[in-house]
Design a protein around this motif. Structure first.
Motif, PDB file in Angstrom:
ATOM      1  N   GLY A  11       0.600  -1.023  -0.304  1.00  0.00           N
ATOM      2  CA  GLY A  11       0.173   0.056  -0.039  1.00  0.00           C
ATOM      3  C   GLY A  11       0.568   1.072  -0.195  1.00  0.00           C
ATOM      4  O   GLY A  11       0.709   2.392  -0.548  1.00  0.00           O
ATOM      5  N   ILE A  12       1.779   0.862   0.752  1.00  0.00           N
ATOM      6  CA  ILE A  12       3.361   2.580   1.082  1.00  0.00           C
ATOM      7  C   ILE A  12       3.498   2.288   0.043  1.00  0.00           C
ATOM      8  O   ILE A  12       3.686   3.521  -1.378  1.00  0.00           O
ATOM      9  N   LEU A  13       3.864   1.788  -0.785  1.00  0.00           N
ATOM     10  CA  LEU A  13       4.476   1.797  -2.334  1.00  0.00           C
ATOM     11  C   LEU A  13       3.718   2.395  -3.028  1.00  0.00           C
ATOM     12  O   LEU A  13       4.409   2.939  -4.008  1.00  0.00           O
ATOM     13  N   ASN A  14       2.643   2.020  -3.328  1.00  0.00           N
ATOM     14  CA  ASN A  14       1.611   2.884  -4.658  1.00  0.00           C
ATOM     15  C   ASN A  14       1.258   4.004  -4.484  1.00  0.00           C
ATOM     16  O   ASN A  14       0.772   4.729  -5.561  1.00  0.00           O
ATOM     17  N   ALA A  15       1.475   4.250  -2.716  1.00  0.00           N
ATOM     18  CA  ALA A  15       1.117   5.427  -3.092  1.00  0.00           C
ATOM     19  C   ALA A  15       1.914   6.266  -3.727  1.00  0.00           C
ATOM     20  O   ALA A  15       1.661   7.362  -3.662  1.00  0.00           O
ATOM     21  N   VAL A  16       3.505   6.295  -2.748  1.00  0.00           N
ATOM     22  CA  VAL A  16       4.305   6.711  -4.363  1.00  0.00           C
ATOM     23  C   VAL A  16       4.452   6.891  -4.466  1.00  0.00           C
ATOM     24  O   VAL A  16       4.604   7.778  -5.348  1.00  0.00           O
ATOM     25  N   THR A  17       3.920   5.695  -5.463  1.00  0.00           N
ATOM     26  CA  THR A  17       4.085   5.809  -7.094  1.00  0.00           C
ATOM     27  C   THR A  17       2.984   6.162  -7.870  1.00  0.00           C
ATOM     28  O   THR A  17       3.026   7.315  -8.738  1.00  0.00           O
ATOM     29  N   PHE A  18       2.074   6.081  -7.113  1.00  0.00           N
ATOM     30  CA  PHE A  18       0.746   6.627  -7.421  1.00  0.00           C
ATOM     31  C   PHE A  18       0.657   8.422  -7.544  1.00  0.00           C
ATOM     32  O   PHE A  18       0.821   9.179  -8.091  1.00  0.00           O
ATOM     33  N   LEU A  19       1.510   8.920  -6.490  1.00  0.00           N
ATOM     34  CA  LEU A  19       1.660  10.338  -5.906  1.00  0.00           C
ATOM     35  C   LEU A  19       2.914  10.634  -7.594  1.00  0.00           C
ATOM     36  O   LEU A  19       2.755  11.853  -7.465  1.00  0.00           O
ATOM     37  N   LEU A  20       3.501  10.325  -7.464  1.00  0.00           N
ATOM     38  CA  LEU A  20       4.600  10.020  -8.742  1.00  0.00           C
ATOM     39  C   LEU A  20       3.798  10.430 -10.272  1.00  0.00           C
ATOM     40  O   LEU A  20       4.754  11.119 -11.021  1.00  0.00           O
ATOM     41  N   SER A  21       2.711  10.051 -10.005  1.00  0.00           N
ATOM     42  CA  SER A  21       2.094   9.136 -11.835  1.00  0.00           C
ATOM     43  C   SER A  21       1.491  10.616 -12.250  1.00  0.00           C
ATOM     44  O   SER A  21       1.420  11.099 -13.308  1.00  0.00           O
ATOM     45  N   VAL A  22       0.959  11.649 -11.107  1.00  0.00           N
ATOM     46  CA  VAL A  22       0.407  13.181 -11.216  1.00  0.00           C
ATOM     47  C   VAL A  22       1.185  13.461 -11.770  1.00  0.00           C
ATOM     48  O   VAL A  22       1.279  14.106 -12.957  1.00  0.00           O
ATOM     49  N   PRO A  23       2.913  13.792 -11.382  1.00  0.00           N
ATOM     50  CA  PRO A  23       3.433  14.837 -12.156  1.00  0.00           C
ATOM     51  C   PRO A  23       3.684  14.481 -13.928  1.00  0.00           C
ATOM     52  O   PRO A  23       3.814  15.957 -14.808  1.00  0.00           O
ATOM     53  N   VAL A  24       4.325  12.825 -13.622  1.00  0.00           N
ATOM     54  CA  VAL A  24       4.323  12.351 -14.817  1.00  0.00           C
ATOM     55  C   VAL A  24       3.399  12.613 -16.132  1.00  0.00           C
ATOM     56  O   VAL A  24       3.500  13.328 -16.934  1.00  0.00           O
ATOM     57  N   LEU A  25       1.875  12.732 -15.151  1.00  0.00           N
ATOM     58  CA  LEU A  25       0.741  12.761 -16.656  1.00  0.00           C
ATOM     59  C   LEU A  25       1.092  14.138 -16.423  1.00  0.00           C
ATOM     60  O   LEU A  25       0.849  14.103 -17.919  1.00  0.00           O
TER      61      LEU A  25
END
Length: 280
Positions: A11-25
């Motif tokens: 859950g923690i790893l995917n929360a971090v990945t989710f936050l990273l995906s926003v600036p990429v998008l």
């Protein structure tokens, strides 16, 4: 306790990945909507947006699946991660194979190297020889002004010959050494008696132009310099992919543990409900 730990870590790893995906998008959308953006930037925006959307959806599925014990989302997450592992592995192997051949050729009395397209892998050669691909790449090179630094230099011939030029600068911003042209300054060259009395052995000599918008962008040497740059960058990306692949495999293993634990929880909850129903 073990299954709670694996679910929490996932859950923690995917929360971090989710936050990273926003600036990429957001970066991909910004590239696509820039009013003064170049064709190269707009072309790059499509894969960036696609990658951002992929990260967003997969990380969201992993986050909800791990924390809320939703097996269908976790199943989707595991399938997507498995596909990503296969794609990364294939790309890494492919990158090392196609970049294994070819290197710049040292020239006596020069600080830079010369590049020939025929020295590189057939796959890369075919991509550069394709007129549609090259027109797009050439447009990107011209828009990025790869030769501007040389055009602004106030060097004499000796200084230029000792310069450590990049593959793109050597291939696209000057004529091949075999042309025997004389250096004037910046990106300007002129013919010499030796170059006018001896037939050109390299067709790039006739292609070269002192026009700052043309230079050697249509030369084979420019295509070779582009391939040399791609080779260097792809090898760096391949090394990063190996590290990322190890990380993804670890995350995938955590996902498998979380999926197994979700099934165990659901099975236990079902048995508990059935026991209470029978007891009642």
């Amino acid at each position: 306790m073990a299954f709670r730990l694996s679910n929490s870590l996932l859950g923690i790893l995917n929360a971090v990945t989710f936050l990273l995906s926003v600036p990429v998008l957001g970066g991909g959308i910004w590239l696509a909507t820039r009013a003064d953006g170049t064709e190269c930037e707009r072309y790059l925006s499509a894969p960036v947006i696609a990658f951002g959307v992929f990260l967003l959806l997969v990380s969201l599925a992993g986050l909800v699946g791990a924390c809320c014990r939703v097996n269908c989302l976790l199943w989707f997450y595991l399938v997507a991660m498995f596909v990503l592992i296969v794609v990364l592995f294939c790309f890494t192997v492919f990158a090392f194979v196609v970049t294994n051949k070819g290197a710049g050729e040292a020239v006596s009395g020069r600080g830079y190297k010369e590049y020939r397209l025929g020295d590189y892998s057939n796959w890369l050669q075919k991509r550069m020889e394709n007129s549609k691909n090259w027109n797009r790449i050439r447009s990107c090179l011209q828009d990025s002004k790869v030769c501007k630094k040389l055009q602004d230099k106030n060097w004499d011939q000796t200084q230029f010959f000792k310069a450590d030029l990049s593959p793109l600068e050597s291939g696209c911003c000057k004529p091949p050494t075999s042309c025997n042209f004389a250096y004037i300054g910046g990106t300007n060259w002129t013919t010499t008696p030796a170059s006018t009395t001896t037939p050109f052995s390299d067709p790039d000599c006739k292609t070269w132009s002192n026009d700052g918008t043309q230079l050697c962008y249509n030369c084979q040497s420019c295509k070779a310099g582009t391939v040399a740059t791609l080779k260097r960058d792809w090898k760096r990306v391949a090394v990063v992919c190996i590290v990322f692949l190890v990380f993804i495999v670890i995350v995938y293993s955590l996902g498998c543990c979380a999926f197994r634990n979700n099934r165990r929880d659901n099975r236990g909850a079902y048995r508990g409900a059935a026991w209470k129903g029978g007891y009642a």
